[in-house]
Design a protein around this motif. Structure first.
Motif, PDB file in Angstrom:
ATOM      1  N   ASP A 132      -8.488 -12.233  14.090  1.00 50.85           N
ATOM      2  CA  ASP A 132      -9.234 -11.052  14.532  1.00 50.85           C
ATOM      3  C   ASP A 132      -9.068 -10.002  13.439  1.00 50.85           C
ATOM      4  O   ASP A 132      -7.995  -9.422  13.289  1.00 50.85           O
ATOM      5  N   SER A 133     -10.134  -9.769  12.679  1.00 52.45           N
ATOM      6  CA  SER A 133     -10.009  -8.900  11.513  1.00 52.45           C
ATOM      7  C   SER A 133      -9.743  -7.444  11.873  1.00 52.45           C
ATOM      8  O   SER A 133      -9.172  -6.699  11.075  1.00 52.45           O
ATOM      9  N   SER A 134     -10.132  -7.008  13.076  1.00 52.19           N
ATOM     10  CA  SER A 134      -9.780  -5.652  13.490  1.00 52.19           C
ATOM     11  C   SER A 134      -8.276  -5.535  13.678  1.00 52.19           C
ATOM     12  O   SER A 134      -7.658  -4.548  13.249  1.00 52.19           O
ATOM     13  N   LEU A 135      -7.672  -6.520  14.290  1.00 49.14           N
ATOM     14  CA  LEU A 135      -6.215  -6.505  14.466  1.00 49.14           C
ATOM     15  C   LEU A 135      -5.491  -6.592  13.124  1.00 49.14           C
ATOM     16  O   LEU A 135      -4.440  -5.977  12.939  1.00 49.14           O
ATOM     17  N   GLY A 136      -6.056  -7.323  12.177  1.00 48.34           N
ATOM     18  CA  GLY A 136      -5.450  -7.392  10.845  1.00 48.34           C
ATOM     19  C   GLY A 136      -5.587  -6.094  10.088  1.00 48.34           C
ATOM     20  O   GLY A 136      -4.731  -5.746   9.261  1.00 48.34           O
ATOM     21  N   HIS A 137      -6.648  -5.345  10.366  1.00 48.99           N
ATOM     22  CA  HIS A 137      -6.932  -4.095   9.660  1.00 48.99           C
ATOM     23  C   HIS A 137      -6.083  -2.934  10.158  1.00 48.99           C
ATOM     24  O   HIS A 137      -5.664  -2.069   9.375  1.00 48.99           O
ATOM     25  N   ILE A 138      -5.808  -2.894  11.448  1.00 47.03           N
ATOM     26  CA  ILE A 138      -5.170  -1.727  12.051  1.00 47.03           C
ATOM     27  C   ILE A 138      -3.830  -1.361  11.400  1.00 47.03           C
ATOM     28  O   ILE A 138      -3.579  -0.177  11.149  1.00 47.03           O
ATOM     29  N   PRO A 139      -2.932  -2.294  11.066  1.00 47.31           N
ATOM     30  CA  PRO A 139      -1.653  -1.884  10.470  1.00 47.31           C
ATOM     31  C   PRO A 139      -1.682  -1.653   8.959  1.00 47.31           C
ATOM     32  O   PRO A 139      -0.640  -1.364   8.372  1.00 47.31           O
ATOM     33  N   GLN A 140      -2.852  -1.736   8.335  1.00 49.09           N
ATOM     34  CA  GLN A 140      -2.901  -1.593   6.875  1.00 49.09           C
ATOM     35  C   GLN A 140      -2.284  -0.278   6.416  1.00 49.09           C
ATOM     36  O   GLN A 140      -1.449  -0.232   5.514  1.00 49.09           O
ATOM     37  N   ASN A 141      -2.683   0.818   7.037  1.00 47.83           N
ATOM     38  CA  ASN A 141      -2.149   2.112   6.635  1.00 47.83           C
ATOM     39  C   ASN A 141      -0.724   2.347   7.130  1.00 47.83           C
ATOM     40  O   ASN A 141      -0.016   3.187   6.586  1.00 47.83           O
ATOM     41  N   HIS A 142      -0.318   1.632   8.141  1.00 48.39           N
ATOM     42  CA  HIS A 142       1.078   1.648   8.577  1.00 48.39           C
ATOM     43  C   HIS A 142       1.977   1.146   7.439  1.00 48.39           C
ATOM     44  O   HIS A 142       2.965   1.799   7.070  1.00 48.39           O
ATOM     45  N   TYR A 143       1.598   0.008   6.867  1.00 48.94           N
ATOM     46  CA  TYR A 143       2.377  -0.535   5.753  1.00 48.94           C
ATOM     47  C   TYR A 143       2.307   0.385   4.529  1.00 48.94           C
ATOM     48  O   TYR A 143       3.282   0.527   3.789  1.00 48.94           O
ATOM     49  N   TYR A 144       1.148   0.996   4.323  1.00 49.02           N
ATOM     50  CA  TYR A 144       0.992   1.960   3.221  1.00 49.02           C
ATOM     51  C   TYR A 144       1.965   3.120   3.399  1.00 49.02           C
ATOM     52  O   TYR A 144       2.636   3.543   2.444  1.00 49.02           O
ATOM     53  N   ALA A 145       2.059   3.653   4.610  1.00 47.92           N
ATOM     54  CA  ALA A 145       2.966   4.773   4.876  1.00 47.92           C
ATOM     55  C   ALA A 145       4.417   4.375   4.641  1.00 47.92           C
ATOM     56  O   ALA A 145       5.214   5.157   4.097  1.00 47.92           O
ATOM     57  N   LEU A 146       4.772   3.160   5.043  1.00 49.11           N
ATOM     58  CA  LEU A 146       6.146   2.702   4.826  1.00 49.11           C
ATOM     59  C   LEU A 146       6.454   2.529   3.345  1.00 49.11           C
ATOM     60  O   LEU A 146       7.583   2.771   2.904  1.00 49.11           O
ATOM     61  N   GLU A 147       5.467   2.116   2.567  1.00 49.38           N
ATOM     62  CA  GLU A 147       5.673   1.974   1.124  1.00 49.38           C
ATOM     63  C   GLU A 147       5.842   3.338   0.473  1.00 49.38           C
ATOM     64  O   GLU A 147       6.701   3.521  -0.410  1.00 49.38           O
ATOM     65  N   LEU A 148       5.044   4.327   0.885  1.00 52.32           N
ATOM     66  CA  LEU A 148       5.221   5.674   0.355  1.00 52.32           C
ATOM     67  C   LEU A 148       6.586   6.222   0.736  1.00 52.32           C
ATOM     68  O   LEU A 148       7.253   6.875  -0.076  1.00 52.32           O
ATOM     69  N   LEU A 149       7.015   5.943   1.954  1.00 52.82           N
ATOM     70  CA  LEU A 149       8.339   6.380   2.389  1.00 52.82           C
ATOM     71  C   LEU A 149       9.426   5.768   1.515  1.00 52.82           C
ATOM     72  O   LEU A 149      10.401   6.429   1.161  1.00 52.82           O
ATOM     73  N   ARG A 150       9.251   4.516   1.137  1.00 63.10           N
ATOM     74  CA  ARG A 150      10.210   3.856   0.237  1.00 63.10           C
ATOM     75  C   ARG A 150      10.248   4.553  -1.127  1.00 63.10           C
ATOM     76  O   ARG A 150      11.318   4.757  -1.703  1.00 63.10           O
ATOM     77  N   LEU A 151       9.076   4.946  -1.619  1.00 59.10           N
ATOM     78  CA  LEU A 151       8.986   5.522  -2.955  1.00 59.10           C
ATOM     79  C   LEU A 151       9.437   6.975  -3.015  1.00 59.10           C
ATOM     80  O   LEU A 151      10.130   7.369  -3.957  1.00 59.10           O
ATOM     81  N   ASN A 152       9.048   7.785  -2.032  1.00 56.58           N
ATOM     82  CA  ASN A 152       9.244   9.227  -2.138  1.00 56.58           C
ATOM     83  C   ASN A 152      10.035   9.862  -1.003  1.00 56.58           C
ATOM     84  O   ASN A 152      10.323  11.068  -1.074  1.00 56.58           O
TER      85      ASN A 152
END
Length: 406
Positions: A92-112
């Motif tokens: 289900d591509s909608s379900l795959g899409h929904i956490p994309q920015n969640h992971y992005y936020a966690l990566e930014l948190l790791r960096l900064n």
């Protein structure tokens, strides 16, 4: 539909699983995908928002798999994360899409993020919290410009602005948003869902990714504490992997859509296609034109998936030792994966109709959702600029720009 949503339906009575390895993450993704695919066509047809599925998804532990090991997470590789996103998107591509920015936020948190911020916010995620997205804006001169403003207010800040295409916000406990402070510096605020003045509007009416909940978010004098602010601008002023990290997740979504369309094509042709009129056999596989097209799709899909895996491996190499040349090389290989997965998702979804005939368009099958999902998601950022960056890199040794779209 323009309803302001107040209920994100998080079940706090159940414990969230803790995934401890890449292998476990892939195993759990496979198990969940087998469940999510069962009603994917119906959810799309009825635009039935996947509240229950998302609760199961985040409680599975998959939303915490990029949390660093020192904070209790599995810290899976980028290659594994891409496979997880692709596998869920295939169901289900909608379900795959929904956490994309969640992971992005966690990566930014790791960096900064500061160690204190990391400890607190990573713990929220490991307990089942979902982070949404409120970045894109309408009416700005370029896609990188932000009109949303962040201003001091005592010990904290206030945010004013409006966002659209806010995938994930509808279902989240925090709404990370980008805003420009009083010094003109871009910041990233992890805004609590309960903040006064925050409105999430379910006005997403796209013909694809229909259940991704990608509506609007309004910030009207929203209070945010200083310890919920993480600098965003420095990650684009210095070489980091944040941009290509965001892009590989989009590529994974497209790869998942492509794989789903391809597999539905095989299944439909096997079951419904008429035998080749001159063959004398009762098997659709005797049609040489069908065989050639399936062969072409297969080769391109496998190439796209291989390039996606290579991009993840290269991205992992620059996680801790980022420099301009290494990050540029990672950005380019991810751009190649993003370009190819864009094309194969659209091609596979279109070939489904060509090879399956008019019966594939029947509402009962809802197979057109693959093309609608691919066409909608691949518009996220123009693939033509990825080819421009790739060509400029190889021909002129020009490093790609540092931003989230390359």
């Amino acid at each position: 539909m323009n309803a302001i949503v107040k209920d994100n339906r998080r079940d706090t009575t159940q414990a969230t699983a803790l995934i401890q390895s890449d292998a476990q993450a892939l195993e759990v993704a496979e198990e969940l995908a087998a469940i999510f695919v069962r009603e994917a066509a119906e959810r799309d047809r009825e635009r039935r928002l996947p509240h229950a599925e998302l609760e199961q998804f985040s409680r599975s532990g998959l939303w915490g798999i990029t949390v660093p090991k020192e904070y209790g997470g599995a810290d899976v590789s980028a290659a594994t994360l891409a496979k997880v996103v692709a596998r869920i998107s295939r169901a289900d591509s909608s379900l795959g899409h929904i956490p994309q920015n969640h992971y992005y936020a966690l990566e930014l948190l790791r960096l900064n993020g500061s160690p204190v911020q990391q400890q607190r916010l990573y713990a929220e995620v490991l307990s089942g919290a979902r982070f949404g997205n409120a970045h894109a804006e309408l009416g700005t001169r370029t896609a990188q410009d932000r009109a949303t403003r962040l201003r001091h207010d005592g010990s904290g800040y206030r945010i004013d602005g409006r966002k659209f295409y806010s995938t994930g916000a509808l279902f989240a406990q925090r709404i990370p948003t980008s805003a420009v402070d009083e010094d003109g510096v871009l910041q990233f605020a992890f805004v609590p869902r309960s903040a006064s003045g925050l409105k999430i509007v379910d006005d997403w009416s796209g013909f694809g990714q229909r259940t991704s909940g990608s509506g609007s978010v309004i910030f009207d004098n929203v209070r945010v504490e200083a310890d919920d602010i993480v600098p965003l601008q420095p990650v684009f002023e210095h070489p980091t992997r944040l941009g290509p990290f965001a892009q590989i997740l989009h590529a994974a979504i497209d790869a998942g859509i492509a794989r789903a369309a391809y597999e539905d094509t095989l299944a439909f042709v096997r079951e419904h296609a008429r035998p080749w009129i001159d063959s004398g056999h009762e098997q659709a596989s005797n049609d040489p034109l069908t065989l050639a097209e399936i062969g072409r799709l297969t080769a391109r899909l496998h190439a796209a998936e291989a390039l996606l895996e290579e991009a993840g491996e290269v991205l992992d190499q620059v996680q801790d030792e980022a420099n301009a040349s290494a990050v540029a090389a990672a950005s380019i290989v991810v751009a190649k994966a993003r370009a190819i997965t864009t094309e194969i998702s659209l091609n596979a979804a279109s070939k489904l109709f060509e090879l399956s005939g008019s019966r594939a368009t029947l509402a009962a099958h809802n197979l057109d959702r693959h093309w609608r999902n691919a066409r909608t998601h691949t518009l996220h950022d123009p693939v033509r600029w990825k080819y421009h960056a790739i060509g400029n890199y190889y021909l002129n040794d020009t490093l790609p720009p540092r931003r989230g779209t390359i």
